[in-house]
Design a protein around this motif. Structure first.
Motif, PDB file in Angstrom:
ATOM      1  N   SER A  22      58.695  28.225  45.316  1.00 40.96           N
ATOM      2  CA  SER A  22      59.930  27.943  44.949  1.00 40.96           C
ATOM      3  C   SER A  22      60.662  26.652  44.865  1.00 40.96           C
ATOM      4  O   SER A  22      61.396  26.284  44.474  1.00 40.96           O
ATOM      5  N   ASN A  23      60.780  26.613  46.541  1.00 40.82           N
ATOM      6  CA  ASN A  23      61.243  25.429  47.311  1.00 40.82           C
ATOM      7  C   ASN A  23      60.996  24.208  47.109  1.00 40.82           C
ATOM      8  O   ASN A  23      61.626  23.627  47.925  1.00 40.82           O
ATOM      9  N   ILE A  27      54.749  25.990  50.856  1.00 39.36           N
ATOM     10  CA  ILE A  27      54.294  26.808  51.320  1.00 39.36           C
ATOM     11  C   ILE A  27      54.583  27.702  50.057  1.00 39.36           C
ATOM     12  O   ILE A  27      55.943  28.215  49.647  1.00 39.36           O
TER      13      ILE A  27
HETATM   14 CA    CA Z   1      58.138  27.630  49.453  1.00 33.10          CA
END
Ligand code: CA
Ligand code: TEU
Length: 530
Positions: A22-23, A27
């Motif tokens: 999500s960021n 990862i």
């Molecule tokens: Ca991540």
């Protein structure tokens, strides 16, 4: 919303590192999982098995834990985890987490303190003045040295085995289980749970792999611990359940762990069907023989009280590459395997990406592999003088990285906008969730149809299993409940086969009778007697 109980549920395994980022740090993480809960709900998932998200140095991608009551910063915060549990529950999805109690990370404070011979944590682990002859699951010796002592590690040297003879360790484990169950999870997938108790540390009989196995495999002490954890923890939480990962068990040993009257685990993952295409160990793969594979599956269906049915996970090669055909008959063979996975008696487990037919990695350079087990084995093979082509074959056919390439959400990748921790598969261009959602004849939509069928069918959820026909490529079995019967026919080959015999009934899936009784390559058919 109410969550299905573990016997009626379809369970989906998420390997958090590779599910959804999500960021954009490359990862996968917990907010990424939350963003895909509606997708999982629409697939028909009832329960998620979440592989470890605890704080870890990631020597074994989280199966080396240094704080059991924490969340690794790569995956998010404890608040994210609590949010995931609640958001899932709001959608009628339960969560089970990985319970890894055979070992911790060597960076766990317990182990760090245990290096001091006078520490109260010394006998949290298994220390000796000199090693015995045991060998590790990851190749090489199962002992490493600190100062003038040796400690046991059945896995990597950064995964020291806990001493489950120490009652203080058992109490620590109970606290860990209560901590997560109180947060609202439904239970645990119990990592290598049948090797946790070492009856003796004597030298083992020499074996090609796992010398020492007879001293720790499915010992009485392990059963005693499982009974205690069931009584003192699991039974205090209604609907909670456990599924054990149990290496090298046969059907009798599986039943000893799961029969209700034994009050230990609820179900176990066996490996015997996963060992039918190898010689001695997973690294020496042989040509897949459907009959040998299905004979083992039929045996477990007939002999084991309740099965945990799986065809792949984060340790195994992708099933469509291994048991099907990921080239010419990719879609057909992935769908045939879906029918097998979802019509057997027991709880079906689907691994992330299986629902779109994700394939093995086929990396062409050693640097692409990240898995500690794969790297250890490659170096061991090199030390043993294996030629380079053979070393590559070991990795291409058996590396766990085959299962750990990030989920392909769309043709551009869709997992991350950053640099992925593990190289993505170029076939994401045509094997991805978005394209599958758009194509009504896709593998994903077939899984949705099958899961809907399974969840609406008492025959599939509760019915008995009966083997009917086992040949080189064609397999027939029945599921029976009261007077109702479903007959499942599988052609596990590229060849066209005739139906082995006339089967009366109504086709509810597949193209029965429209091909003058012929089974097309990798055809799967379900026929109802209603
Ligand atoms: Ca991540
Ligand atoms: O795996 C147990 C185990 O024996 C693995 O080596 C597995 O059998 C093998 O790789 C099959 O190909 C569990 C976890 O699933 C695995 O990811 C961990 O590395 C291991 O335990 C140690 O925690």
């Amino acid at each position: 919303m109410k969550v299905a109980n573990w016997k009626d549920a379809v369970i989906y395994q998420i390997y958090p590192r590779s599910f959804k980022d999500s960021n954009d740090d490359g990862i996968g993480d917990i907010p990424g999982i939350i963003s895909k809960l509606d997708y999982l709900k629409s697939l028909g998932v009832d329960i998620i098995w979440l592989s470890p998200v605890y704080d870890s140095p990631n020597d074994d991608n989280g199966y080396d834990i240094c704080d059991y009551q924490s969340i690794h910063k790569d995956f998010g915060t404890m608040e994210d985890m609590e949010n995931l549990i609640n958001e899932a529950k709001n959608r009628g999805i339960g969560i089970i987490m990985d319970l890894v109690i055979n070992h911790t990370s060597d960076e766990h404070p317990w182990f760090i303190q245990s290096k001091d011979k006078t520490s109260p944590y010394r006998d949290y682990y298994i220390w000796q003045d000199k090693p015995n002859n045991w060998t590790s699951f990851f190749g090489g010796k199962a002992w490493s040295k600190v100062d003038d002592s040796y400690y046991l590690h059945l896995f990597s040297k950064k995964q020291p085995d806990l001493n489950l003879k120490n009652l203080k360790v058992i109490e620590e484990i109970k606290n860990i289980m209560h901590f997560w169950l109180k947060k609202g999870i439904m239970g645990f997938r119990c990592d290598v749970i049948n090797v946790i108790y070492k009856t003796s540390l004597a030298n083992g009989k020499k074996r090609l792999v796992l010398t020492g196995l007879e001293h720790y495999h499915s010992q009485k002490g392990c059963h005693d611990i499982l009974k205690e954890l069931r009584k003192d923890v699991m039974d205090l939480y209604p609907n909670a359940f456990t599924v054990g990962e149990t290496v090298l068990v046969n059907t009798k040993q599986a039943n000893e762990l799961i029969l209700p009257e034994n009050k230990e685990l609820n179900m176990v993952f066996g490996f015997q069907h996963m060992e039918t295409d190898q010689i001695n160990n997973k690294w020496f793969k042989t040509k897949f023989k459907p009959k040998k594979f299905m004979k083992t599956i039929f045996k477990w269906q007939e002999e084991v009280f309740w099965n945990a049915n799986y065809l792949e996970n984060h340790d195994q090669p992708r099933s469509v590459s291994r048991f099907g055909d990921d080239k010419k008959y990719h879609s057909e063979s992935a769908k045939m395997l879906a029918v097998l996975n979802l019509t057997l008696k027991g709880t079906p487990y689907i691994y992330e990406g299986q629902e779109i037919g994700m394939t093995n990695a086929y990396f062409d350079s050693l640097e692409d592999y990240q898995d500690v087990e794969s790297k250890n084995i490659y170096q061991l093979a090199k030390k043993l003088g294996f030629p380079k082509w053979l070393r590559y074959r070991l990795l291409r056919t058996a590396s766990r990285d085959n299962a750990r390439q990030p989920v392909q959400w769309d043709a551009t990748f869709g997992f991350t906008k950053g640099m992925s921790w593990l190289k993505e598969n170029p076939n994401k261009r045509y094997i991805n969730v978005l394209d599958n959602l758009k194509n009504e004849d896709s593998i994903l939509n077939f899984y949705k149809e099958l899961i809907k069928l399974r969840k609406s069918s008492d025959i599939l959820k509760k019915g008995d299993f009966k083997r009917v026909y086992l040949s080189k490529h064609v397999f027939v079995y029945e599921r029976l409940f009261e007077a109702k019967k479903l007959t499942i026919i599988l052609n596990m080959s590229k060849k066209i086969h005739r139906y082995p015999f006339e089967i009366d009934g109504k086709k509810i899936l597949g193209n029965y009778k429209e091909e003058n009784n012929k089974l097309r390559p990798y055809e799967a058919v379900i026929i109802s007697n209603e």
